[in-house]
Design a protein around this motif. Structure first.
Motif, PDB file in Angstrom:
ATOM      1  N   LEU A  65       0.848  -1.202   0.000  1.00  0.00           N
ATOM      2  CA  LEU A  65       0.000   0.000   0.000  1.00  0.00           C
ATOM      3  C   LEU A  65       0.882   1.249   0.000  1.00  0.00           C
ATOM      4  O   LEU A  65       0.689   2.172  -0.799  1.00  0.00           O
ATOM      5  CB  LEU A  65      -0.903   0.015   1.242  1.00  0.00           C
ATOM      6  CG  LEU A  65      -2.060  -0.984   1.280  1.00  0.00           C
ATOM      7  CD1 LEU A  65      -2.635  -1.089   2.693  1.00  0.00           C
ATOM      8  CD2 LEU A  65      -3.156  -0.574   0.301  1.00  0.00           C
ATOM      9  N   THR A  88      -4.852   0.299   6.119  1.00  0.00           N
ATOM     10  CA  THR A  88      -5.303   1.030   4.924  1.00  0.00           C
ATOM     11  C   THR A  88      -5.003   2.515   5.100  1.00  0.00           C
ATOM     12  O   THR A  88      -4.328   3.131   4.270  1.00  0.00           O
ATOM     13  CB  THR A  88      -6.831   0.821   4.700  1.00  0.00           C
ATOM     14  OG1 THR A  88      -7.140  -0.557   4.811  1.00  0.00           O
ATOM     15  CG2 THR A  88      -7.269   1.364   3.361  1.00  0.00           C
ATOM     16  N   SER A  91      -1.281   3.677   5.689  1.00  0.00           N
ATOM     17  CA  SER A  91      -0.405   3.777   4.501  1.00  0.00           C
ATOM     18  C   SER A  91      -0.447   5.196   3.934  1.00  0.00           C
ATOM     19  O   SER A  91       0.545   5.681   3.380  1.00  0.00           O
ATOM     20  CB  SER A  91      -0.828   2.755   3.433  1.00  0.00           C
ATOM     21  OG  SER A  91      -2.035   3.134   2.808  1.00  0.00           O
ATOM     22  N   MET A 128      -8.783   5.247  -2.431  1.00  0.00           N
ATOM     23  CA  MET A 128      -8.297   3.953  -1.942  1.00  0.00           C
ATOM     24  C   MET A 128      -9.465   3.175  -1.326  1.00  0.00           C
ATOM     25  O   MET A 128      -9.731   3.260  -0.130  1.00  0.00           O
ATOM     26  CB  MET A 128      -7.172   4.143  -0.917  1.00  0.00           C
ATOM     27  CG  MET A 128      -6.581   2.811  -0.465  1.00  0.00           C
ATOM     28  SD  MET A 128      -5.223   3.022   0.680  1.00  0.00           S
ATOM     29  CE  MET A 128      -3.848   3.223  -0.445  1.00  0.00           C
ATOM     30  N   ASP A 156      -7.168  -1.625  -1.883  1.00  0.00           N
ATOM     31  CA  ASP A 156      -6.663  -2.495  -0.834  1.00  0.00           C
ATOM     32  C   ASP A 156      -7.482  -3.781  -0.951  1.00  0.00           C
ATOM     33  O   ASP A 156      -8.645  -3.839  -0.536  1.00  0.00           O
ATOM     34  CB  ASP A 156      -6.843  -1.840   0.543  1.00  0.00           C
ATOM     35  CG  ASP A 156      -6.316  -2.729   1.669  1.00  0.00           C
ATOM     36  OD1 ASP A 156      -6.196  -3.953   1.452  1.00  0.00           O
ATOM     37  OD2 ASP A 156      -6.048  -2.201   2.759  1.00  0.00           O
ATOM     38  N   THR A 178      -3.562  -4.375  -3.886  1.00  0.00           N
ATOM     39  CA  THR A 178      -2.611  -4.994  -2.953  1.00  0.00           C
ATOM     40  C   THR A 178      -3.240  -6.230  -2.305  1.00  0.00           C
ATOM     41  O   THR A 178      -4.459  -6.319  -2.171  1.00  0.00           O
ATOM     42  CB  THR A 178      -2.217  -4.019  -1.832  1.00  0.00           C
ATOM     43  OG1 THR A 178      -3.374  -3.762  -1.024  1.00  0.00           O
ATOM     44  CG2 THR A 178      -1.692  -2.720  -2.384  1.00  0.00           C
TER      45      THR A 178
END
Ligand code: T4K
Length: 376
Positions: A65, A88, A91, A128, A156, A178
């Motif tokens: 991430l 999450t 990052s 994200m 993510d 990821t």
């Protein structure tokens, strides 16, 4: 650990004799890390299994991430979900980026595409989202908004190993996705993770970044980090890949039993499979409506706990309520009603390949007995 305890998950372990044979090869080669043979083999095998063009292995699911954000030069503000594991949002923090929380769609648990536009500012550079519990986000709508505003999308997909929609990998969505291969995941390498990208140029850049930025013996092209997976974990990963399908099938059967037994129980909600989706059954969340069920989420959680059933309240508390993020303007409960409700009502029931019929019966009995008492 007490033998009677039922944990939320249990790691899929490679056959020890097979693993020993591979360890013997590593010992003979004396090549422990830095893009070794097993590392190369695992990248190739995972590309095939996951139906993705390029993958780069990492030491865990957090560094991909952080590295994806670095590789795409993301800065300013990034729109994300509060309903996830803290990694999450962390990052973003590690890259000096301001997280902007947007509420979730209660039907998927993922970010609500209909609320994205209102959160975009001139400083927004990316979105994200998280395929939470491996359940696919509304990717087409997210991409349409990203395209309209020129934003990057980094998924993510830590929970979404092997998840497909209409035969296409969910990991092929967005600019990058990821994965986490932590011991608690459907597919694990004890600790480990990966980054999935669309083209060879980006794969090259990521491979440099996870190796301190080295592009050859004497050249450093960027301030990279050390994120390389070693040969021991890559060997473990190669062996686990052979048995991951059987593990997913065993999990599916647990989900079937839970659904059959819990469907008549008023006040206990859960999701069914989505049409056209290959799920991985990484988690089995239930949502407790205290009024209808007759017991609050926490009462049920602690009752399970008292009976040696270690279910988990993933993802409670919301990331936005942790002290690091609480002060952000987007972190209020008023801005995040669906996420707040989900976090306040969720329990993830144990689901893994070693769960026995007796275990499942014990868990269900604990949940259903409270309900039956209320009915009397
Ligand atoms: N993004 C998302 C959406 C994520 O969910 C995660 C990680 C990440 C990013 C970051 O990926 P990583 O950097 O972690 O690869 C776990 C995991 O540590 C974490 O990987 C995971 N998400 C998160 C959702 O859950 P805990 O605190 O629940 O783990 P723990 O130690 O309480 O274990 C839970 C149960 O699993 C135990 O009661 C028994 C079983 N277990 C666990 C371990 C570690 C085993 O049987 N064997 C084991 O070795 O965090």
């Amino acid at each position: 650990m007490d033998k009677d305890v039922i944990t939320v998950t249990s790691p899929l372990l490679p056959d020890l004799e097979e693993f020993n044979k591979m360890l013997r090869q590593i010992w003979n080669n004396k090549w422990m890390t830095n893009n070794g043979t097993f590392h190369q083999q695992l990248e190739k095998a995972l590309c095939e299994y996951l139906k993705v063009p390029y993958i780069s292995l990492f030491t865990n699911g957090t560094l991909p991430l952080i590295t994806a954000l670095q590789a795409l030069n993301i800065s300013g503000e990034v729109i994300t979900t509060p309903y996830s594991f803290v990694a999450t949002t962390h990052s973003l923090w590690w890259n000096g980026i301001k997280p902007v929380f947007v509420d979730i769609d209660p039907a998927t648990g993922g970010i609500d595409p209909e609320r994205l536009e209102a959160a975009i500012t001139p400083r927004t550079t990316a979105i994200m989202p998280v395929h939470v519990y491996g359940k696919p986000c509304r990717t087409a709508e997210i991409q349409a908004i990203a395209d309209k505003y020129g934003l990057r999308v980094i998924y993510d997909a830590a929970h979404a190993f092997g998840v497909e929609v209409d035969g296409k990998s969910i990991l092929a969505e967005g600019d990058m996705s990821t994965l986490s291969f932590h011991a608690t995941k459907v597919y694990n390498t004890a600790e480990g993770g990966a980054l999935i990208m669309r083209d060879a140029k980006m794969k090259q850049r990521i491979d440099y970044l996870k190796n301190f930025g080295f592009a050859g013996e004497t050249e450093v092209v960027a301030p990279g980090i050390n994120g390389k997976m070693d040969e021991i974990r890559a060997a473990y990963g190669l062996l686990n890949l052979r048995q991951v399908d059987a593990c997913i099938e065993a999990r599916r059967q647990v989900a079937v039993r839970y659904r059959e037994a819990l469907r008549p129980v008023e006040g206990i909600d859960f999701w069914d499979d989505m049409p056209g989706v290959r799920h991985n059954y990484s988690y089995f969340p239930i949502f407790v409506d205290a009024d209808k069920y007759g017991m609050s989420r926490d009462e049920l959680y602690f009752k399970l706990r008292d009976q040696g059933i270690w279910a988990r309240r993933y993802f409670y508390p919301l990331i936005s309520s942790f002290s690091t993020y609480r002060g952000l303007p987007s972190a209020t409960r008023e801005n995040l009603p669906n996420a707040t409700r989900m976090a306040d009502t969720v329990i993830c029931l144990p689901i893994h390949h070693e769960l026995t019929d007796a275990d499942i019966t014990r868990i269900l009995k604990c949940i259903i007995s409270s309900y039956s008492k209320k009915q009397k």
